[in-house]
Scaffold this motif. Structure first.
Motif, PDB file in Angstrom:
ATOM      1  N   ASN A 116       0.807  -1.228   0.000  1.00 43.40           N
ATOM      2  CA  ASN A 116       0.000   0.000   0.000  1.00 43.40           C
ATOM      3  C   ASN A 116       0.836   1.272   0.000  1.00 43.40           C
ATOM      4  O   ASN A 116       0.304   2.370   0.172  1.00 43.40           O
ATOM      5  N   HIS A 117       2.154   1.173  -0.185  1.00 47.44           N
ATOM      6  CA  HIS A 117       3.033   2.322  -0.027  1.00 47.44           C
ATOM      7  C   HIS A 117       2.714   3.451  -1.016  1.00 47.44           C
ATOM      8  O   HIS A 117       2.623   4.625  -0.617  1.00 47.44           O
ATOM      9  N   LYS A 118       2.564   3.114  -2.279  1.00 51.32           N
ATOM     10  CA  LYS A 118       2.281   4.148  -3.281  1.00 51.32           C
ATOM     11  C   LYS A 118       0.915   4.783  -3.042  1.00 51.32           C
ATOM     12  O   LYS A 118       0.732   5.989  -3.228  1.00 51.32           O
ATOM     13  N   PHE A 119      -0.039   3.973  -2.629  1.00 53.71           N
ATOM     14  CA  PHE A 119      -1.377   4.486  -2.326  1.00 53.71           C
ATOM     15  C   PHE A 119      -1.325   5.508  -1.192  1.00 53.71           C
ATOM     16  O   PHE A 119      -1.848   6.627  -1.316  1.00 53.71           O
ATOM     17  N   ILE A 120      -0.668   5.156  -0.095  1.00 56.18           N
ATOM     18  CA  ILE A 120      -0.590   6.077   1.046  1.00 56.18           C
ATOM     19  C   ILE A 120       0.239   7.302   0.687  1.00 56.18           C
ATOM     20  O   ILE A 120      -0.049   8.419   1.147  1.00 56.18           O
ATOM     21  N   GLU A 121       1.246   7.133  -0.137  1.00 59.44           N
ATOM     22  CA  GLU A 121       2.021   8.289  -0.585  1.00 59.44           C
ATOM     23  C   GLU A 121       1.135   9.272  -1.343  1.00 59.44           C
ATOM     24  O   GLU A 121       1.215  10.495  -1.127  1.00 59.44           O
ATOM     25  N   GLN A 122       0.275   8.766  -2.218  1.00 52.03           N
ATOM     26  CA  GLN A 122      -0.638   9.641  -2.953  1.00 52.03           C
ATOM     27  C   GLN A 122      -1.614  10.336  -2.012  1.00 52.03           C
ATOM     28  O   GLN A 122      -1.993  11.484  -2.234  1.00 52.03           O
ATOM     29  N   VAL A 123      -2.018   9.644  -0.949  1.00 53.51           N
ATOM     30  CA  VAL A 123      -2.923  10.238   0.035  1.00 53.51           C
ATOM     31  C   VAL A 123      -2.218  11.372   0.779  1.00 53.51           C
ATOM     32  O   VAL A 123      -2.743  12.486   0.899  1.00 53.51           O
ATOM     33  N   THR A 124      -1.025  11.110   1.282  1.00 55.04           N
ATOM     34  CA  THR A 124      -0.321  12.120   2.079  1.00 55.04           C
ATOM     35  C   THR A 124       0.031  13.355   1.266  1.00 55.04           C
ATOM     36  O   THR A 124       0.129  14.458   1.820  1.00 55.04           O
ATOM     37  N   GLN A 125       0.192  13.197  -0.021  1.00 57.35           N
ATOM     38  CA  GLN A 125       0.482  14.341  -0.875  1.00 57.35           C
ATOM     39  C   GLN A 125      -0.680  15.323  -0.925  1.00 57.35           C
ATOM     40  O   GLN A 125      -0.506  16.490  -1.304  1.00 57.35           O
ATOM     41  N   GLN A 126      -1.873  14.876  -0.535  1.00 60.19           N
ATOM     42  CA  GLN A 126      -3.054  15.733  -0.549  1.00 60.19           C
ATOM     43  C   GLN A 126      -3.358  16.324   0.828  1.00 60.19           C
ATOM     44  O   GLN A 126      -4.346  17.050   0.982  1.00 60.19           O
ATOM     45  N   LEU A 127      -2.519  16.022   1.822  1.00 58.44           N
ATOM     46  CA  LEU A 127      -2.771  16.459   3.186  1.00 58.44           C
ATOM     47  C   LEU A 127      -1.619  17.314   3.693  1.00 58.44           C
ATOM     48  O   LEU A 127      -0.606  17.487   3.022  1.00 58.44           O
ATOM     49  N   SER A 128      -1.765  17.827   4.902  1.00 59.25           N
ATOM     50  CA  SER A 128      -0.744  18.707   5.466  1.00 59.25           C
ATOM     51  C   SER A 128       0.531  17.937   5.777  1.00 59.25           C
ATOM     52  O   SER A 128       0.508  16.723   6.016  1.00 59.25           O
TER      53      SER A 128
END
Length: 276
Positions: free
Chosen positions: A135-147
């Motif tokens: 899930n690393h790439k998925f969570i990376e894409q998520v964190t890029q949208q957050l603070s």
């Protein structure tokens, strides 16, 4: 070439797709007919989102049809592997459901079986020729949208190993551990704990593999707010959301998931497509 049995799930894109017709006979039997010419095609990848035994049946029919057309090598992509949560015997009289599904899939002798963010290590251990996408790439894409000042939240002990691997991959985020208690006979959740004294108003992202009814995350949300959390976000690899989003939306600013289980249309749920 690629055969997408769920036409809304196309992790390889739309090129080189195999055409087919699918229908159900009046007696209830499913049927598939491949309409693309497949001469001199050495191997095919089948993709599917499995939610029930019927979906497994569709996969088996497609597999047999392709073998009858002379395809020698078959790969399969099943991002959400069914019954992954039933990976141990907890109560007498119940099946080890994950092994039932794994035995059926293994019987087809696929060249490879690709799954996404399995619930535990039991799933890849039971599957032959298994390839795991983490899930690393998925969570990376998520964190890029957050603070940037974000805390990653592990909802329970089962998620700890994976969340620390995610944190090591991202290299920028603190992890806070949580726990809960579950009655194995009733499924009732109690005793939610957050192992931090003061979250200092920082935004928190709960990371887990599956959201079904959402009870774990609703219970944790209250405890996180009691520990002075800022905005709450939820990222789950497999979004079932069997009870909808109503209660979750009261606690979480945004919810993130992939298209591994189904296609979702909700303004507060951001769905990130799996690309292989």
């Amino acid at each position: 070439m690629v055969l997408n049995l769920d036409k809304d799930f196309t992790p390889y894109g739309l090129e080189n797709n195999i055409g087919y017709n699918f229908f159900t006979f009046s007696g209830g039997e499913q049927h598939i007919k491949i309409i693309s010419e497949l001469e001199n095609v050495p191997e095919v990848t089948i993709t599917h989102r499995i939610q029930s035994f019927n979906d497994v049946g569709t996969l088996l029919l497609a597999t047999n049809a392709l073998k009858n057309m002379g395809i020698k090598k078959l790969h399969v992509v099943l991002p959400y592997f069914p019954a992954a949560r039933q990976d141990r015997l907890m109560v007498s009289g119940e099946p080890l459901s994950i092994k039932v599904y794994a035995d059926i899939i293994n019987s087809q002798k696929y060249e490879s079986i690709t799954i996404f963010d399995p619930h535990s290590e039991v799933t890849p251990a039971l599957l032959n020729n298994c390839k795991v996408i983490d899930n690393h790439k998925f969570i990376e894409q998520v964190t890029q949208q957050l603070s940037g000042d974000l805390i990653l939240i592990s909802p329970d002990g089962g998620a700890l190993k994976k969340i620390y691997k995610v944190a090591a991959y991202l290299q920028n985020y603190e992890v806070v551990e949580c726990s809960k208690s579950r009655n194995v006979k009733t499924g009732q959740l109690t005793g939610f704990k957050v192992y931090a004294n003061d979250l200092q108003g920082r935004d928190c992202l709960i990371v887990d593999d599956i959201c079904d009814g959402g009870g774990t995350f609703l219970g944790l949300a209250k405890e996180l707010k009691a520990k002075n959390a800022g905005n709450l976000y939820l990222a789950v690899s497999h979004g079932i959301f069997s009870k909808g989003f109503g209660e979750l939306e009261k606690h979480f600013t945004k919810i993130f998931t992939t298209d591994s289980f189904k296609t979702i249309e909700n303004k507060n749920c951001i769905q990130i497509k799996i690309n292989i």
